[in-house]
Design an enzyme around this catalytic site. Structure first.
Site, PDB file in Angstrom:
ATOM      1  N   MET A 192     -11.129  -6.272   5.271  1.00 16.71           N
ATOM      2  CA  MET A 192     -10.331  -5.337   6.081  1.00 16.71           C
ATOM      3  C   MET A 192      -9.957  -6.022   7.396  1.00 16.71           C
ATOM      4  SD  MET A 192      -9.942  -2.734   4.228  1.00 16.71           S
ATOM      5  CE  MET A 192      -8.965  -1.818   5.410  1.00 16.71           C
ATOM      6  N   ASP A 201      -4.861   3.538  -1.972  1.00 15.15           N
ATOM      7  CA  ASP A 201      -5.967   3.824  -1.055  1.00 15.15           C
ATOM      8  C   ASP A 201      -6.545   5.201  -1.347  1.00 15.15           C
ATOM      9  OD1 ASP A 201      -6.038   1.480   0.706  1.00 15.15           O
ATOM     10  OD2 ASP A 201      -3.988   2.074   1.202  1.00 15.15           O
ATOM     11  N   MET A 248      -9.279   7.840  -0.250  1.00 11.26           N
ATOM     12  CA  MET A 248     -10.157   8.194   0.882  1.00 11.26           C
ATOM     13  C   MET A 248     -10.705   9.596   0.661  1.00 11.26           C
ATOM     14  SD  MET A 248      -7.791   6.875   4.022  1.00 11.26           S
ATOM     15  CE  MET A 248      -6.816   5.367   3.888  1.00 11.26           C
ATOM     16  N   MET A 265     -12.378   4.143  -0.558  1.00 13.01           N
ATOM     17  CA  MET A 265     -13.015   4.325   0.756  1.00 13.01           C
ATOM     18  C   MET A 265     -13.727   5.664   0.696  1.00 13.01           C
ATOM     19  SD  MET A 265      -9.809   2.931   2.967  1.00 13.01           S
ATOM     20  CE  MET A 265      -8.742   3.008   1.533  1.00 13.01           C
ATOM     21  N   HIS A 287      -1.106  -1.255  -4.440  1.00 18.92           N
ATOM     22  CA  HIS A 287      -2.376  -0.955  -3.773  1.00 18.92           C
ATOM     23  C   HIS A 287      -2.490   0.552  -3.511  1.00 18.92           C
ATOM     24  CE1 HIS A 287      -5.834  -2.110  -1.237  1.00 18.92           C
ATOM     25  NE2 HIS A 287      -5.442  -1.156  -0.403  1.00 18.92           N
ATOM     26  N   SER A 338       0.853  -1.195   0.000  1.00 18.54           N
ATOM     27  CA  SER A 338       0.000   0.000   0.000  1.00 18.54           C
ATOM     28  C   SER A 338       0.882   1.236   0.000  1.00 18.54           C
ATOM     29  CB  SER A 338      -0.894   0.007   1.238  1.00 18.54           C
ATOM     30  OG  SER A 338      -1.365   1.318   1.445  1.00 18.54           O
ATOM     31  N   HIS A 391      -8.363   0.824  -4.081  1.00 20.75           N
ATOM     32  CA  HIS A 391      -9.276   0.560  -2.967  1.00 20.75           C
ATOM     33  C   HIS A 391      -9.999   1.861  -2.641  1.00 20.75           C
ATOM     34  CE1 HIS A 391      -9.431  -0.452   1.682  1.00 20.75           C
ATOM     35  NE2 HIS A 391     -10.630  -0.303   1.153  1.00 20.75           N
ATOM     36  N   ASP A 450      -6.378  -6.737   4.048  1.00 23.00           N
ATOM     37  CA  ASP A 450      -5.737  -5.418   4.096  1.00 23.00           C
ATOM     38  C   ASP A 450      -5.734  -4.857   5.517  1.00 23.00           C
ATOM     39  OD1 ASP A 450      -4.877  -2.816   3.624  1.00 23.00           O
ATOM     40  OD2 ASP A 450      -6.598  -2.245   2.385  1.00 23.00           O
TER      41      ASP A 450
HETATM   42  C1  DX5 Z   1      -6.250   1.286   5.494  1.00 23.10           C
HETATM   43  C2  DX5 Z   1      -5.767   0.996   4.108  1.00 23.10           C
HETATM   44  C3  DX5 Z   1      -4.626   0.085   4.038  1.00 23.10           C
HETATM   45  C4  DX5 Z   1      -3.385   0.548   4.761  1.00 23.10           C
HETATM   46  C5  DX5 Z   1      -2.595  -0.656   5.151  1.00 23.10           C
HETATM   47  O1  DX5 Z   1      -7.439   1.987   5.395  1.00 23.10           O
HETATM   48  O2  DX5 Z   1      -6.800   0.433   3.351  1.00 23.10           O
HETATM   49  O3  DX5 Z   1      -4.322  -0.284   2.695  1.00 23.10           O
HETATM   50  O4  DX5 Z   1      -2.590   1.414   4.014  1.00 23.10           O
HETATM   51  O5  DX5 Z   1      -1.504  -0.248   5.901  1.00 23.10           O
HETATM   52  P1  DX5 Z   1      -0.811  -1.210   6.968  1.00 23.10           P
HETATM   53  O6  DX5 Z   1      -0.286  -2.391   6.227  1.00 23.10           O
HETATM   54  O7  DX5 Z   1       0.259  -0.351   7.549  1.00 23.10           O
HETATM   55  O8  DX5 Z   1      -1.858  -1.597   7.976  1.00 23.10           O
HETATM   56 ZN    ZN Z   2      -6.349  -0.436   1.370  1.00 23.64          ZN
END
Ligand code: DX5
Ligand code: ZN
Length: 213
Positions: free
Chosen positions: A135, A33, A35, A66, A31, A6, A64, A173
């Site tokens: 998750m 993220d 948000m 969110m 990956h 990520s 991903h 994840d």
């Molecule tokens: C959290 C994200 C993850 C996050 C994972 O909302 O979806 O992808 O970056 O990070 P680690 O591996 O540090 O938990």
């Molecule tokens: Zn993620």
């Protein structure tokens, strides 16, 4: 096990460098993220930055979402041709319709389940899905602790998956590291996302290899 670092834990001042480095180090997916500050209490990156990530990456992107307005974000990111777009079922009234929409772009579609969401919630969607992402932390931040109940949940989901759509990948994840990846593999997980574990490691290559169980 496939490994998707990520980039949330990358150095955003040197994002292209870090993206290239994880690809050279042997990751399978990158990956990303996304948000929106509404679905989760954090805000990350939009299509302008993700376009730069796509240019630097030599491995396919795994986006991903969110966010609250999934359809809007799917339309925004589809032109970047990621391999996967995954969205949260908790935030979507018409998941079946959105899966079809993602596929019309030639992109693989996945659904994400928060820690409290039952694996059976995707039972009647599984035949349409390319991926289910479980998750193992509450979404919003990197560097949180792994929630162990996801292991049982992955095993339950893997049974449904084997019965209904063996092609569908199970991804986990949050808080993944070399200590818990073995149990995830045993439960039937195919892909792990790892942010802080990979980016805090002195060698990205060693970190990624330690997850390829
Ligand atoms: C959290 C994200 C993850 C996050 C994972 O909302 O979806 O992808 O970056 O990070 P680690 O591996 O540090 O938990
Ligand atoms: Zn993620």
């Amino acid at each position: 096990m496939l490994v998707a670092p990520s980039i949330l834990s990358a150095d955003f001042g040197n994002l292209a460098r870090d993206v290239k480095a994880i690809c050279d180090a042997g990751c399978d997916l990158v990956h990303v993220d996304v948000m929106d500050g509404h679905f989760v209490p954090n805000l990350t990156i939009g299509p302008v930055v993700v376009e730069s990530v796509a240019k630097a990456a030599t491995k396919p992107l795994d986006i991903h979402l969110m966010v609250e307005n999934n359809t809007f974000f799917v339309e925004l990111f589809a032109p970047l041709k990621p391999r996967y777009i995954t969205f949260h079922i908790e935030e979507e009234k018409h998941p079946h319709r959105l899966i079809q929409k993602i596929k019309t772009y030639g992109i693989k579609a996945g659904i994400v389940l928060n820690p409290h969401t039952r694996p059976e919630s995707v039972e009647y969607l599984l035949e349409e899905l390319d991926m289910v992402l479980l998750m193992s932390v509450n979404p919003g931040f990197g560097g949180q602790s792994f929630i162990p109940s996801v292991i049982k949940k992955a095993a339950r989901l893997a049974k449904l998956r084997d019965e209904l759509n063996p092609e569908c990948l199970i991804e986990v994840d949050g808080g993944v590291n070399d200590k818990n990846v073995g149990a995830l593999k045993e439960a039937g997980v195919d892909v792990v996302v790892a942010g802080s574990y990979v980016f805090k490691h002195a060698s990205y290559k060693e970190a990624i290899e330690s997850l390829k169980v």
